[in-house]
Motif scaffolding. Structure first.
Motif, PDB file in Angstrom:
ATOM      1  N   LEU A   1      21.589  64.566   0.420  1.00  0.00           N
ATOM      2  CA  LEU A   1      22.192  63.280   0.762  1.00  0.00           C
ATOM      3  C   LEU A   1      21.087  62.372   1.273  1.00  0.00           C
ATOM      4  O   LEU A   1      20.320  62.746   2.170  1.00  0.00           O
ATOM      5  CB  LEU A   1      23.268  63.458   1.835  1.00  0.00           C
ATOM      6  N   ASP A   2      20.980  61.190   0.702  1.00  0.00           N
ATOM      7  CA  ASP A   2      19.938  60.252   1.113  1.00  0.00           C
ATOM      8  C   ASP A   2      20.240  59.687   2.494  1.00  0.00           C
ATOM      9  O   ASP A   2      21.330  59.868   3.049  1.00  0.00           O
ATOM     10  CB  ASP A   2      19.813  59.130   0.088  1.00  0.00           C
TER      11      ASP A   2
ATOM     12  N   ALA B   1      26.931  58.502   2.706  1.00  0.00           N
ATOM     13  CA  ALA B   1      28.085  59.105   3.374  1.00  0.00           C
ATOM     14  C   ALA B   1      28.514  60.424   2.742  1.00  0.00           C
ATOM     15  O   ALA B   1      28.895  61.357   3.455  1.00  0.00           O
ATOM     16  CB  ALA B   1      29.247  58.131   3.384  1.00  0.00           C
ATOM     17  N   TYR B   2      28.476  60.543   1.407  1.00  0.00           N
ATOM     18  CA  TYR B   2      29.012  61.756   0.774  1.00  0.00           C
ATOM     19  C   TYR B   2      28.422  61.941  -0.615  1.00  0.00           C
ATOM     20  O   TYR B   2      27.806  61.031  -1.199  1.00  0.00           O
ATOM     21  CB  TYR B   2      30.540  61.697   0.687  1.00  0.00           C
ATOM     22  N   LYS B   3      28.658  63.131  -1.144  1.00  0.00           N
ATOM     23  CA  LYS B   3      28.289  63.453  -2.525  1.00  0.00           C
ATOM     24  C   LYS B   3      29.228  64.543  -3.006  1.00  0.00           C
ATOM     25  O   LYS B   3      29.516  65.499  -2.277  1.00  0.00           O
ATOM     26  CB  LYS B   3      26.837  63.904  -2.608  1.00  0.00           C
TER      27      LYS B   3
ATOM     28  N   ILE C   1      24.713  53.700  -0.161  1.00  0.00           N
ATOM     29  CA  ILE C   1      23.900  53.720   1.046  1.00  0.00           C
ATOM     30  C   ILE C   1      24.470  52.713   2.047  1.00  0.00           C
ATOM     31  O   ILE C   1      24.682  51.543   1.715  1.00  0.00           O
ATOM     32  CB  ILE C   1      22.431  53.379   0.731  1.00  0.00           C
ATOM     33  N   LEU C   2      24.705  53.171   3.275  1.00  0.00           N
ATOM     34  CA  LEU C   2      25.298  52.310   4.297  1.00  0.00           C
ATOM     35  C   LEU C   2      24.202  51.669   5.144  1.00  0.00           C
ATOM     36  O   LEU C   2      23.202  52.300   5.472  1.00  0.00           O
ATOM     37  CB  LEU C   2      26.218  53.134   5.206  1.00  0.00           C
ATOM     38  N   GLY C   3      24.421  50.398   5.507  1.00  0.00           N
ATOM     39  CA  GLY C   3      23.527  49.728   6.454  1.00  0.00           C
ATOM     40  C   GLY C   3      22.130  49.520   5.914  1.00  0.00           C
ATOM     41  O   GLY C   3      21.858  49.604   4.718  1.00  0.00           O
ATOM     42  N   ASP C   4      21.210  49.219   6.835  1.00  0.00           N
ATOM     43  CA  ASP C   4      19.825  48.904   6.493  1.00  0.00           C
ATOM     44  C   ASP C   4      18.876  49.893   7.146  1.00  0.00           C
ATOM     45  O   ASP C   4      19.239  50.658   8.033  1.00  0.00           O
ATOM     46  CB  ASP C   4      19.479  47.489   6.977  1.00  0.00           C
TER      47      ASP C   4
END
Length: 816
Positions: free
Chosen positions: A134-135, A139-141, A441-444
């Protein structure tokens, strides 16, 4: 460099306003000594996600023509602690995560058989493995994993399909990974060898093991030295077995049950009703590595007390020596080569040995005879040889029995193209992994900046409060608050903190975030209430007529006064001190009050009689007439010199004092008393004046010697002597009875005794031995009568017992 280019782009491309402030924070961060640290963590938790078997109510078993299909669901949350990543909790959202799985299972080799005819052991085998990544801030994969293989030991083909979702959990304290989904497994019998019947119905069903999180990796950024990792404290159990290769889960479970250190390590008190279960054993190479890794559960009956405990089982290092292993095998086939294939398959899979390195020598006499017995359906022993990589030979002795009804000698195991699964059309070996879905991808990325507050230093009075504003709190991931224990910090939300002063003294408030350039530390000083005070102590012990002082801590001494109802006790405030002096012995109480705050503190005063005692370095002094003797006042520094007075019981004794030293002499032999008077107390020293001092040497065959205190002056003794003072005398004791001790004492007769104490020397003459024994037996109760030695003078020495504490001037153990 890329981050700097991004900053330049933001500054040039945005209009003035709040965004300029944000970017300015970042620029300030890079202008200082700020350094970004890249962190890479690698852990090996060996966390087990257990496979379900047909006895579990949640598993669905579908019986088909030649196979059984097992369908189960999984929903498992694994915490950061269980992943051994608890130290990186703050960075969990901003880190990537890689999980390496391996599947280790032990399958049932008996099926539904209730008899003990089958002796084939269960095979524990590492079947397949896969990795999921998970990068950062993903959040999920969701994945699909397919795997199939031919279990030649149990004559079955197995197809496994996993549909799993991996979700990083960020909320609150429940940070970790959630794994959910469905597992389908089809177990297909080899129809060439087995017939689908009740005896084979559960053949190949999983009994132990499952998916194991073997390794974990994570990468994230932090400011330099902001993150510190700790090593996991795995329990290491020293195996008692003499053969590493023959260990079983059951044997190690018994060893752990009796290992009190193991229960202490996991924080569980060992109970007689507890039992231990080892779920699996893993070893990457049995012949170069003496350590096994296992997952352990502790049960109280059927109730789980503690589960998934990683234990390292350490062997005794037999990999370089000759050894052997006994195995049991029940033959279903008449074909000799097919039996060889099954046996070699078991050894190869169980012990991770290349099949080509296992040798069965048909020309070996034992094997040749065994083949004859096998063809005659008699029990026999096949011998397989493996040369270990570190030296030594490992022999596998396989004890072969036969089923009641065996197949034809022409029957062979099925191939992949001869079988057909009902859950897939892939009649070949499969090992596939594909991603079905994944979260964005969430956020920065982290942007490092300075925490800006309304105050950098705060001064409060006790029980007062101050509001602190964090101007740019919205820009940070999560600001953590740490403070000293003399303040209370209340987070009122929206970047507002209320600081309440609890106790006086220096304090601090520390603000930090993983994306802060540095910790923001605010110094806090808590002052006492205006007019309040504290005393250094509320109990005063003093002597009558002496001054006593207790410090007062306050900012306003002019408003502090004393309430005193004791006529013989004087008390008042002198600058920052409470002064007390009493002319009466007893226990009293006064009150110290503040006129401003009305605060009051009660002070207890204990007054004792003021005995002004003079201390001397000796109690007896023996000198020759017309010679000068000395005695010293050991507590002279604490005395008023002008209040010291000397007197004697005889005008024949001359004396004088110079500071702490008193000198005396007489021309007449005799016994004198010198009085040292100080205030109302008199100290006496006994002085003997003799015509002549002469030396006498003695040897005593005892481990102690006693003298009378009133008639002897101690001059010296060596380091092997311990001096004990008694009520009326002194006892000298040998410290080491194996060594001699030397004592020098002066008697009031003028005799200077040099005594050697020897507890080990034997007296050659029986008469001397008896005489010495009688003499020292008497010494414990009567004065010692010394044998006339010089000029016919009879000497008497009285030996008595007591320990003394040596005074300051007696450090060299010599008394003048």
């Amino acid at each position: 460099m890329l981050k700097i280019l991004k900053l330049l782009f933001l500054i040039s491309g945005l209009s003035s306003g709040a965004n300029i402030v944000i970017n300015q924070d970042v620029i300030n961060a890079f202008n200082g000594d700020f350094i970004i640290q890249e962190n890479h963590l690698q852990k090996s938790p060996f966390y087990l996600i257990k496979s379900l078997n047909y006895k579990d109510a949640s598993i669905n078993v579908d019986q088909r023509v030649d196979s059984e299909v097992y369908t189960s669901s999984i929903e498992k949350f694994i915490s950061l602690k269980e992943l051994q990543l608890e130290d990186m909790e703050d960075y969990w959202f901003d880190s990537d995560l890689k999980l390496d799985f391996t599947n280790i299972v032990e399958r049932d080799s008996r099926g539904n058989k209730k008899t003990s005819v089958s002796t084939n052991p269960n095979l524990s085998k590492e079947t397949f493995g896969f990795s999921i990544k998970l990068d950062k801030r993903q959040a999920y994969k969701e994945i699909e994993k397919e795997y199939s293989y031919h279990d030649e030991w149990n004559d079955i083909f197995i197809f496994t399909k996993l549909n799993l979702k991996f979700e990083k959990q960020y909320i609150n304290e429940n940070k970790g990974i959630k794994i959910s989904g469905e597992i389908i497994e089809e177990v297909l019998i080899d129809k060439n060898i087995l017939v689908k019947n009740s005896n084979n119905r559960r053949l190949g069903q999983i009994l132990y093991g499952g998916l194991i999180i073997k390794n974990v990796e994570s990468n994230f950024s932090s400011r330099k030295n902001a993150f510190k990792d700790s090593e996991p404290k795995d329990y290491i159990h020293k195996m008692k077995t003499k053969n590493n290769y023959s260990i079983t889960k059951e044997r190690l479970a018994v060893e752990l049950k009796n290992d009190e250190s193991f229960f202490s390590h996991v924080g569980v008190e060992n109970n007689s009703s507890y039992n231990v279960s080892v779920n699996y054993l893993y070893n990457d190479n049995y012949f170069t590595n003496d350590k096994y890794i296992g997952s352990v559960d502790i049960y109280d009956g059927t109730k789980l007390v503690l589960g998934n405990i990683k234990v390292i089982f350490e062997g005794k290092g037999f990999n370089g020596e000759d050894d052997y292993i006994n195995l049991q095998y029940e033959s279903r086939l008449e074909n000799l080569e097919e039996n060889h294939k099954k046996i070699i398959y078991f050894i190869s899979e169980r012990y991770k040995i290349d099949k080509s390195k296992l040798h069965f020598d048909k020309n070996d006499l034992e094997n040749s005879n065994a083949i004859k017995n096998f063809n005659s359906k008699k029990n026999c022993i096949f011998k397989y040889i493996f040369k270990k990589p570190l030296g030594g030979v490992l022999i596998f002795k396989v004890y072969i029995s036969h089923t009641y009804q065996k197949s034809s000698e022409y029957v062979t195991m099925s191939n992949w193209n001869e079988i057909a699964f009902s859950t897939t059309n892939k009649n070949y070996q499969v090992d596939n992994l594909r991603i079905l879905n994944q979260g964005s991808i969430l956020g920065d990325d982290l942007i490092y900046k300075e925490i800006k507050t309304s105050l950098d230093n705060i001064v409060l009075r006790k029980e007062t409060s101050e509001d602190l504003f964090i101007f740019n709190y919205k820009k940070f991931r999560n600001i953590k608050i740490t403070s000293s224990n003399n303040i209370q910090v209340i987070n009122e939300g929206s970047g507002v903190l209320k600081i309440k002063a609890l106790d006086m003294g220096g304090g601090f408030l520390e603000l930090d975030s993983i994306d802060a350039v540095y910790k923001k530390c605010i110094n806090i000083e808590v002052l006492r209430d205006l007019g309040s005070f504290d005393l250094e102590d509320t109990l005063i012990k003093t002597k009558r007529g002496n001054d006593a002082f207790v410090k007062i801590f306050s900012e306003n001494y002019s408003d502090i006064f004393v309430v005193n109802r004791n006529p013989n006790v004087k008390a008042k405030i002198i600058k920052n001190n409470l002064w007390v002096n009493s002319s009466e012995v007893g226990t009293f109480e006064i009150i110290v009050m503040s006129d401003l705050t009305k605060q009051e503190v009660r002070v207890k005063i204990i007054v004792e009689e003021n005995f002004a005692e003079v201390l001397l370095n000796k109690d007896v002094s023996i000198i020759e007439n017309e010679k000068i003797g000395f005695v010293e006042l050991t507590n002279f520094e604490s005395l008023e010199s002008n209040e010291i007075k000397l007197s004697s019981n005889s005008e024949n004794l001359m004396f004088s004092r110079n500071k702490e030293r008193i000198s005396f002499s007489s021309v007449y032999s005799g016994e004198y008393i010198l009085n040292i008077e100080y205030r109302n107390f008199v100290t006496k020293i006994k002085i003997f004046v003799v015509n002549e001092i002469f030396k006498t040497e003695l040897e005593i065959f005892e481990d102690f010697m006693e003298i009378d205190k009133s008639s002897h002056e101690i001059k010296n003794y060596d380091s092997n002597i311990i001096l004990e003072e008694m009520q009326n005398g002194y006892r000298f004791i040998l410290l080491d009875p194996q060594k001699d001790g030397y004592i020098e004492v002066l008697r009031n007769t003028g005799e200077y005794l040099i005594v050697k104490i020897n507890s080990k020397k034997e007296v050659e003459n029986n008469e001397e031995k008896t005489e010495n024994k009688n003499m020292y037996d008497l010494s414990k109760v009567l004065p010692l009568i010394l044998i006339p030695i010089t000029l016919g003078v009879s000497l008497f020495v009285f030996f008595i017992l007591k320990k003394t504490y040596k005074k300051g001037e007696n450090k060299n153990k010599t008394i003048n």
